[in-house]
Write a protein that holds these residues in place. Structure first.
Motif, PDB file in Angstrom:
ATOM      1  N   PHE A 289       0.975  -1.199   0.018  1.00 31.71           N
ATOM      2  CA  PHE A 289       0.076   0.013  -0.051  1.00 31.71           C
ATOM      3  C   PHE A 289       0.850   1.188   0.112  1.00 31.71           C
ATOM      4  CE2 PHE A 289      -3.246   3.122   1.853  1.00 31.71           C
ATOM      5  CZ  PHE A 289      -4.236   2.806   0.787  1.00 31.71           C
ATOM      6  N   ALA A 290       2.020   1.121   0.717  1.00 31.26           N
ATOM      7  CA  ALA A 290       2.986   2.537   0.664  1.00 31.26           C
ATOM      8  C   ALA A 290       3.368   2.726  -0.840  1.00 31.26           C
ATOM      9  CB  ALA A 290       3.867   2.244   1.898  1.00 31.26           C
ATOM     10  N   ARG A 291       3.845   1.516  -1.440  1.00 29.76           N
ATOM     11  CA  ARG A 291       4.206   1.845  -2.853  1.00 29.76           C
ATOM     12  C   ARG A 291       3.020   2.449  -3.723  1.00 29.76           C
ATOM     13  NH1 ARG A 291       7.054  -3.188  -4.576  1.00 29.76           N
ATOM     14  NH2 ARG A 291       4.895  -4.124  -4.412  1.00 29.76           N
ATOM     15  N   PHE A 292       1.911   1.929  -3.588  1.00 30.53           N
ATOM     16  CA  PHE A 292       0.893   2.482  -4.324  1.00 30.53           C
ATOM     17  C   PHE A 292       0.668   4.095  -4.088  1.00 30.53           C
ATOM     18  CE2 PHE A 292      -3.803   3.621  -3.971  1.00 30.53           C
ATOM     19  CZ  PHE A 292      -4.120   3.730  -5.213  1.00 30.53           C
ATOM     20  N   LEU A 293       0.681   4.353  -2.748  1.00 34.57           N
ATOM     21  CA  LEU A 293       0.427   5.848  -2.426  1.00 34.57           C
ATOM     22  C   LEU A 293       1.462   6.590  -3.121  1.00 34.57           C
ATOM     23  CD1 LEU A 293      -0.713   5.360   1.398  1.00 34.57           C
ATOM     24  CD2 LEU A 293      -2.133   6.135  -0.672  1.00 34.57           C
ATOM     25  N   LYS A 294       2.823   6.016  -2.813  1.00 31.83           N
ATOM     26  CA  LYS A 294       4.030   6.898  -3.300  1.00 31.83           C
ATOM     27  C   LYS A 294       3.740   7.300  -4.688  1.00 31.83           C
ATOM     28  CE  LYS A 294       7.475   5.867  -0.137  1.00 31.83           C
ATOM     29  NZ  LYS A 294       8.701   5.477  -0.100  1.00 31.83           N
ATOM     30  N   CYS A 295       3.432   5.898  -5.671  1.00 31.65           N
ATOM     31  CA  CYS A 295       3.243   6.207  -7.110  1.00 31.65           C
ATOM     32  C   CYS A 295       1.907   6.978  -7.526  1.00 31.65           C
ATOM     33  CB  CYS A 295       2.904   4.780  -7.763  1.00 31.65           C
ATOM     34  SG  CYS A 295       2.667   4.910  -9.348  1.00 31.65           S
ATOM     35  N   GLN A 296       0.859   7.165  -6.665  1.00 33.02           N
ATOM     36  CA  GLN A 296      -0.461   8.011  -7.114  1.00 33.02           C
ATOM     37  C   GLN A 296      -0.150   9.254  -6.656  1.00 33.02           C
ATOM     38  OE1 GLN A 296      -3.103   6.947  -8.604  1.00 33.02           O
ATOM     39  NE2 GLN A 296      -2.000   5.093  -9.241  1.00 33.02           N
ATOM     40  N   PHE A 297       0.321   9.660  -5.642  1.00 33.38           N
ATOM     41  CA  PHE A 297       0.393  10.918  -5.048  1.00 33.38           C
ATOM     42  C   PHE A 297       1.868  11.476  -4.856  1.00 33.38           C
ATOM     43  CE2 PHE A 297      -3.358   8.762  -3.301  1.00 33.38           C
ATOM     44  CZ  PHE A 297      -4.406   9.686  -3.727  1.00 33.38           C
ATOM     45  N   ARG A 298       2.887  11.015  -5.582  1.00 31.80           N
ATOM     46  CA  ARG A 298       4.085  11.349  -5.310  1.00 31.80           C
ATOM     47  C   ARG A 298       4.318  12.975  -5.675  1.00 31.80           C
ATOM     48  NH1 ARG A 298       5.376   7.676  -9.680  1.00 31.80           N
ATOM     49  NH2 ARG A 298       4.922   8.873 -11.446  1.00 31.80           N
ATOM     50  N   GLY A 299       3.736  13.635  -6.380  1.00 30.72           N
ATOM     51  CA  GLY A 299       3.796  15.232  -6.981  1.00 30.72           C
ATOM     52  C   GLY A 299       3.128  16.056  -5.809  1.00 30.72           C
ATOM     53  N   ASP A 300       1.931  15.506  -5.041  1.00 23.25           N
ATOM     54  CA  ASP A 300       1.220  16.143  -4.043  1.00 23.25           C
ATOM     55  C   ASP A 300       1.685  16.377  -2.578  1.00 23.25           C
ATOM     56  OD1 ASP A 300      -0.561  16.869  -6.179  1.00 23.25           O
ATOM     57  OD2 ASP A 300      -1.712  15.126  -5.783  1.00 23.25           O
ATOM     58  N   PHE A 301       2.541  15.058  -2.054  1.00 26.02           N
ATOM     59  CA  PHE A 301       2.848  14.739  -0.923  1.00 26.02           C
ATOM     60  C   PHE A 301       4.380  14.457  -0.685  1.00 26.02           C
ATOM     61  CE2 PHE A 301      -1.781  14.333  -1.084  1.00 26.02           C
ATOM     62  CZ  PHE A 301      -2.057  15.136  -0.232  1.00 26.02           C
ATOM     63  N   GLY A 302       4.866  14.594   0.281  1.00 21.98           N
ATOM     64  CA  GLY A 302       6.490  13.806   0.288  1.00 21.98           C
ATOM     65  C   GLY A 302       6.063  12.452   1.325  1.00 21.98           C
ATOM     66  N   PHE A 303       6.590  11.389   0.988  1.00 21.37           N
ATOM     67  CA  PHE A 303       6.267  10.193   1.586  1.00 21.37           C
ATOM     68  C   PHE A 303       7.285   9.588   2.273  1.00 21.37           C
ATOM     69  CE2 PHE A 303       2.394  10.158  -1.261  1.00 21.37           C
ATOM     70  CZ  PHE A 303       1.533   9.818  -0.112  1.00 21.37           C
ATOM     71  N   ASP A 304       7.366   9.072   3.610  1.00 19.58           N
ATOM     72  CA  ASP A 304       8.435   8.240   4.196  1.00 19.58           C
ATOM     73  C   ASP A 304       7.626   6.909   4.356  1.00 19.58           C
ATOM     74  OD1 ASP A 304      10.473  10.182   3.909  1.00 19.58           O
ATOM     75  OD2 ASP A 304       9.751  10.966   6.014  1.00 19.58           O
ATOM     76  N   SER A 305       8.371   5.714   4.397  1.00 18.56           N
ATOM     77  CA  SER A 305       7.618   4.540   4.675  1.00 18.56           C
ATOM     78  C   SER A 305       8.537   3.780   5.593  1.00 18.56           C
ATOM     79  CB  SER A 305       7.014   3.714   3.572  1.00 18.56           C
ATOM     80  OG  SER A 305       8.321   3.415   2.616  1.00 18.56           O
TER      81      SER A 305
END
Length: 56
Positions: free
Chosen positions: A15-31
């Motif tokens: 799920f973390a990989r999915f979120l990073k792919c879908q929203f990478r331009g809008d949010f900064g992700f750490d997992s």
């Protein structure tokens, strides 16, 4: 632009990989896969997401 930071605790990382792919331009992700690291740096994030794959 102010990008909000999100942390995702996901033991299997799907799920973390999915979120990073879908929203990478809008949010900064750490997992993280290890839930023991929860207390470190908790105030640095706008959103915290826990992914649970089992009821046990």
């Amino acid at each position: 632009m102010n990008i909000k930071k999100i942390v995702v605790y996901d033991s299997q990382y799907y799920f973390a990989r999915f979120l990073k792919c879908q929203f990478r331009g809008d949010f900064g992700f750490d997992s993280f896969r290890n839930f023991k690291r929860f207390e470190k740096g908790i105030n640095d994030y706008s959103v915290i997401v826990f992914v649970i794959y089992s009821e046990e």
